[in-house]
Write a protein that holds these residues in place. Structure first.
Motif, PDB file in Angstrom:
ATOM      1  N   TRP A 131       0.835  -1.217   0.000  1.00 44.56           N
ATOM      2  CA  TRP A 131       0.000   0.000   0.000  1.00 44.56           C
ATOM      3  C   TRP A 131       0.862   1.257   0.000  1.00 44.56           C
ATOM      4  N   GLU A 183       0.228   3.933   1.814  1.00 42.46           N
ATOM      5  CA  GLU A 183       0.320   4.421   3.193  1.00 42.46           C
ATOM      6  C   GLU A 183      -0.201   3.345   4.143  1.00 42.46           C
ATOM      7  N   ARG A 184       0.581   3.053   5.162  1.00 41.73           N
ATOM      8  CA  ARG A 184       0.235   2.013   6.119  1.00 41.73           C
ATOM      9  C   ARG A 184      -1.030   2.407   6.888  1.00 41.73           C
ATOM     10  N   GLY A 201      -0.364  -6.052  13.748  1.00 44.49           N
ATOM     11  CA  GLY A 201       0.107  -4.803  13.166  1.00 44.49           C
ATOM     12  C   GLY A 201       0.323  -3.704  14.171  1.00 44.49           C
TER      13      GLY A 201
END
Length: 708
Positions: A590, A592-593, A620
């Motif tokens: 992605w 942006e996380r 996460g």
């Protein structure tokens, strides 16, 4: 030798390019029936017998007598291309009108007007094109020299490959002027289908008597084919066997799968292992299909990994093998597909590797062509309500809760039944009474179930496999072949090399399917009370998402089918399933996380969705913000409807609660939105919209499975 036979033999030898060519048993009898007797004939002969030679030779003989062009109704573009090439070899001027050559139609019509066409190939769908049906066809019928219906088993809804457009041919046959011969040909018809096709072939104009049809039927044994069935425990073992032994199979061939996903996955695995193969499915671009067919014919690929999209009419006389990863739903369908092999060779190998998932796939497709009474009546009512003005398929789709493909199929069935009619601009109701023929459809459904059982019996029989296939097509000449694995012993290896098994397992363990964001609200949603039209505002769209797998995938698809089975009780995800989901996130890439995790409020799988959401948040190190709220009764409706209705069913069904809204406003990055199953993507689209309106900087959707 009669004059007709001598002339016919000369044409035949030109067609096949051999001075010593002779007619197969029944070929000249069929030609004589058409040319000398001007009668109607049904030819049921094995694949490779030479049915096309009958209508090409008959066409030239009739043309020499001053007859007009032959109309050849042909079901597949691949078949048309091969037939035109074959016709040219015999000096037959053949042209086609189909969906891929609209730019050539003007030239074709000019050639017809100048009497420069011997054979006009048309698809059954083209016969109901309003322009062709109302302008070109009435001019053609008085001039036609012969009508040919190829793959005529498609006429019968008792057949394994019934197509509603073919049913319309009964009306065209009835319009043929007196003395115009009509020929129907097929290699795959049992007695019930033969009787049904013959009845339609004998149809005359209203008020005229029914005419007798000459049926020429030969033995269906294929002496070149060596049949076998190899049962392996799972998809991994089947793919491991294929990796181990594909190069051992003779020449080049076709590997059939039951689903598009299986074809694409298998082709990818084989390519990665260094094999030259291509996928060939109903979703493959037309140009790529033509290129792939050419490569196979030139032996420049080892195999095409194909669905049934590569079937009737594909002609490679020296095709060395046909292999099935998963069984077709009937011996008749299986016979039709294996008939691609060994047409002009002494030997060809045919091997079936059945799968445990076969029956579930059969059940899905078994009733796909059967009209649903409630849906049919809804379609007729909507057309009636339009006051006689036509409705296009997209416009009609916006009024009935049916997706485009099944809606088009239903319209064809209703068209054949006389309840609706295709006109310029769309569809209209005819005003003729329509009654749902429940008894007929129940009998056909019962026949489909019986065919499935016969396929299982073919797999399990200890008798001759070719004999079994012949008897399934009511061929009373069947005797043991002496070549199949039951007659002569297993001719194929049964081992799976450890290295190849590991490659197959690794491929099946692959995770990650892209979920593309919707960019446009569906046409007609505003008519259903949804205040959404045009493009979805960029600030309200979801981002690219991911799912673990499709339900039809060979690997994780099997696990997901079990998880989402109606008989399965909702439970937290297994450690293996969680680990696979974590791998999807690890490979996502992605921009942006995600900054937090939110879940969908699933009513059918709350424990499953909740466990996945919390596990992904934990691994996460992200905050889990909880679930969206359900508003009122929440979303309504079932999966499978069209876009406008699917959107209506979820619009206003969710809300961002106060605590969630506060948490969203404090985030600096997108949220990961976790759901169970993705179907139309409208649930995720609506959920993403309200999350964005609630303050989320972006929404990254994640689901366990994708339908289809």
């Amino acid at each position: 030798m009669t004059d007709t036979r001598a002339s016919a033999l000369e044409i035949l030898r030109t067609l096949v390019g051999r001075d010593d060519a002779a007619f197969h048993e029944g070929q000249f009898e069929a030609i004589e029936t058409l040319v000398d007797d001007r009668r109607r004939a049904l030819v049921v002969q094995r694949t490779g017998w030479g049915k096309s030679a009958v209508y090409f030779v008959a066409t030239l003989l009739l043309r020499q007598q001053g007859a007009g062009p032959t109309i050849l109704v042909s079901p597949l573009l691949a078949l048309m291309r091969d037939q035109i090439a074959a016709a040219a070899r015999a000096g037959v001027r053949a042209v086609a009108i189909n969906s891929t050559n609209a730019h050539e139609w003007g030239d074709v019509l000019r050639q017809l007007a100048a009497d420069e066409v011997d054979v006009l190939l048309v698809s059954p769908e083209r016969l109901n094109n309003p322009s062709f049906r109302e302008q070109q066809l009435p001019q053609l019928i008085p001039r036609v020299g012969m009508l040919v219906v190829d793959e005529a088993h498609c006429i019968s809804d008792w057949g394994h490959d019934f197509r509603p457009d073919y049913r319309r041919l009964r009306d065209l046959i009835a319009q043929m002027p007196a003395g115009v011969p009509v020929l129907a040909t097929t290699a795959t018809a049992n007695s019930r289908v033969v009787q049904d096709v013959a009845e339609q072939l004998g149809a005359l104009a209203p008020g005229a008597e029914h005419t007798d049809v000459v049926t020429i039927r030969g033995p269906l044994a294929r002496a070149s084919l060596r049949l076998g069935v190899l049962r392996l425990p799972d998809a991994g073992a089947r793919l491991g066997w294929l990796l181990s032994h594909l190069d051992d199979l003779p020449g080049s061939g076709i590997i059939y799968t039951l689903t598009v996903a299986a074809a694409e996955d298998t082709a990818r695995l084989l390519r990665e292992a260094g094999h030259v193969v291509r996928a060939y499915t109903g979703q493959t671009d037309t140009g790529e299909r033509e290129e792939s067919e050419g490569l196979l014919k030139a032996n420049q690929v080892k195999a095409l990994i194909a669905t049934s999209a590569l079937g009737m009419g594909f002609d490679k006389p020296d095709l060395g093998f046909v292999l099935h990863l998963g069984a077709p739903s009937s011996p008749v369908a299986y016979y039709q597909q294996v008939g691609r092999a060994g047409r002009a060779t002494a030997n060809a190998d045919v091997l079936l590797l059945p799968g445990t998932e076969d029956e579930a796939i059969w059940q899905y497709f078994a009733t796909a062509s059967m009209p649903n009474q409630q849906r049919a009546e809804t379609v007729i009512d909507e057309l009636n309500a339009n006051g006689g003005a036509p409705l296009s398929t997209p416009a009609l789709e916006a009024r009935v809760n049916i997706r485009r493909t099944p809606l088009e199929l239903l319209l064809k069935v209703l068209d054949v039944d006389g309840a609706v009619k295709r006109v310029q601009g769309g569809w209209v109701a005819t005003g003729q009474p329509w009654t749902y023929d429940r008894e007929r459809y129940e009998r056909i459904a019962g026949e489909r179930i019986a065919e499935q059982q016969h396929m299982i019996e073919y797999e399990q029989t200890d008798g001759c496999r070719m004999e079994y296939l012949q008897r399934s097509l009511d061929d009373d000449t069947a005797v043991p072949c002496g070549r199949c694995d039951n007659c002569a012993g297993a001719w194929y290896p049964v081992d799976v090399q450890d290295e190849q098994a590991a490659k197959a397992a690794s491929s099946l363990d692959r995770v990650g399917v892209i979920i593309e964001p919707r960019a446009q609200w569906p046409t007609g949603a505003d008519r259903l009370g949804v205040p959404a039209k045009g493009k979805i505002a960029p600030g309200e769209r979801m981002l690219d998402g991911r799912a673990l797998a499709r339900l039809t995938d060979l690997g994780w698809g099997g696990t997901l089918r079990a998880v989402f089975s109606p008989s399965n009780i909702d439970a937290p995800a297994s450690p293996q399933l969680i680990a696979a989901c974590i791998r999807v996130l690890g490979e996502w890439g992605w921009d942006e996380r995600p900054a937090a995790v939110v879940s969908m409020p699933s009513r059918s799988h709350p424990l499953l969705v909740g466990s996945v959401a919390t596990a992904l948040a934990e691994v996460g190190r992200l905050p889990y913000l909880g679930s969206l709220d359900i508003v009122g009764d929440g979303p309504v409706g079932e999966p499978g409807g069209n876009s406008a209705y699917r959107l209506q069913s979820v619009w206003g069904g969710f809300a961002v609660g106060g605590e969630l809204a506060s948490a969203l406003s404090a985030l600096s990055g997108p949220v990961l939105l976790v759901d169970d199953l993705v179907d139309s993507r409208w649930t995720l689209t609506v959920a993403a919209r309200i999350l964005r309106q609630g303050g989320a900087a972006g929404v990254l959707p994640f689901a366990l499975g994708v339908r289809g």
